[in-house]
Enzyme design. Sequence first.
Site, short mmCIF file in Angstrom:
data_model
loop_
_atom_site.label_atom_id
_atom_site.label_comp_id
_atom_site.label_asym_id
_atom_site.label_seq_id
_atom_site.Cartn_x
_atom_site.Cartn_y
_atom_site.Cartn_z
N SER A 112 60.81 45.22 60.35
CA SER A 112 61.50 43.89 61.17
C SER A 112 62.54 43.14 60.28
CB SER A 112 60.36 42.96 61.66
OG SER A 112 60.97 41.84 62.20
N ASP A 251 67.81 40.28 63.87
CA ASP A 251 67.20 40.56 62.52
C ASP A 251 67.28 42.05 62.62
OD1 ASP A 251 65.24 41.31 64.54
OD2 ASP A 251 63.59 40.67 63.26
N ASP A 253 65.16 44.50 63.16
CA ASP A 253 64.98 45.37 64.39
C ASP A 253 65.34 44.96 65.49
OD1 ASP A 253 62.94 43.28 64.28
OD2 ASP A 253 61.57 44.84 65.03
N ASP A 255 64.62 42.36 67.74
CA ASP A 255 63.63 41.48 68.36
C ASP A 255 63.74 39.96 68.27
OD1 ASP A 255 62.20 41.28 65.88
OD2 ASP A 255 60.40 42.17 66.92
#
Length: 470
Positions: A112, A251, A253, A255
């Site tokens: 992430s 960010d 990833d 999400d």
Amino acid sequence: MHDALSPSHTDQRFFGTDGVRGRVGDEPITPQTVMKLGWAAGRVLSDDRRREGKVIIGKDTRVSGYLLESALEAGLSAAGVDISLLGPMPTPGIAYLTCTARALAGIVISASHNQYEDNGIKFFSPNGAKLPDAVELDIERMMQRPMVLAPPAQLGKAERFPDAAGRYIEFCKSAIPHKLTLNDLRIVLDCAHGAAYHVAPNVFEELGADVIAVADRPDGFNINRDCGSTHPEMLMQKVREIGADIGIALDGDGDRVLLVDHEGGLVDGDQILYILATTRKQIGRLHGGVVGTLMSNLGLEQACERHRISFRRAAVGDRHVLALLGEEGWDLGGETSGHIICLDKSTTGDGIIAALQVLQAMVEGRTPLVELKRGMEVFPQTMINVPLPEQTNSLRLDVGASKTIQSAVREAEAELSHSGRIVLRPSGTEPVIRVMVEGRDRQQVNRIGRQLADVVKSAAAAGDGYRATG
């Protein structure tokens, strides 16, 4: 108050609050353990090969993604499960494609918002939601068994998923009305050198926006480095420099999302929730209320009260937000960090879709972002991470069991009166206690935060309030 881990997670060796995560090369993020994890997951998800279907694997842009992808592929194949590889793809895109492809599960290789040295593995169920705790526990138990390969004729095969990016782009575009365009908007889009670098610019450009993409050239090492939702300063400056209507920071990833108004002001996840809740209520599209977390700004709660919108707090983490949304039957929830969940649009937090919802509110209301956020007062807030001593790895500091800490908290709460909040909680990913204080006076908030952090640090050093984790 503090946020303890749920009983179902305290018994687990690998899975944390958001899958398996750590530094690459350290357990459990090693090739051998990840291969074993792939095998165990394959055996459980296929019900020991009685169920047929593929497992989808996607990743962000970390260099270690190649290694972990190969390890997972080997483990799943050894378990007799076929694999479909997405390559770099935002986490919510993996969830969506898992659902539409009727896969056994989706696997995300990502840490992430962390730097490239870290990586992680998390799973989605066939309906695009987080894997249930019970299934994670089954995988944990399977990992304790010897790894036995499927017969040669039953080994799993791997293939590339066809047009993964194109399918997800169309899904994102469908989150706003077909007739709505972004033709008059100039957008600076910060892709965090992450998984959305090849998807997000196309979404906004195909909807008509003038897009200036930045941090869109990943090299395996620059993910989240001085960019993205964890470092929005560059985006704030760029929006002011070119006179853009809005800045969008994703960010690593994809999400999470933070926004920047045309004046260069940051719009965090709490403010995004406020904008979506109030604009939806105004046009009759808000189903129920809003779910925040223990860390959501007090200003969001008070603003919801003024607009007669129900507001509830979940424990920190999108898993808990999703659970409370399901319990209430509501659609809208999220975290200050920008993890925004619109269950009427997606099964999980999605930075692109959340940004599109705000853009829709701007276009339909002909209102700039700076005006949409104006109705919510943001209370000053400080967050201090207090490291725990290394020798306490088998123990957990229970702040509620420390008389010293609780006495200090009561004194601080009395000083803040009804115009502030204090939250002490253990991190789900690091050996630290997070000390959060918010109130109307920034100097008072900072002072109380430092005082409480010192108390927690002293209690940790003295062993006051520790309990065994087993």
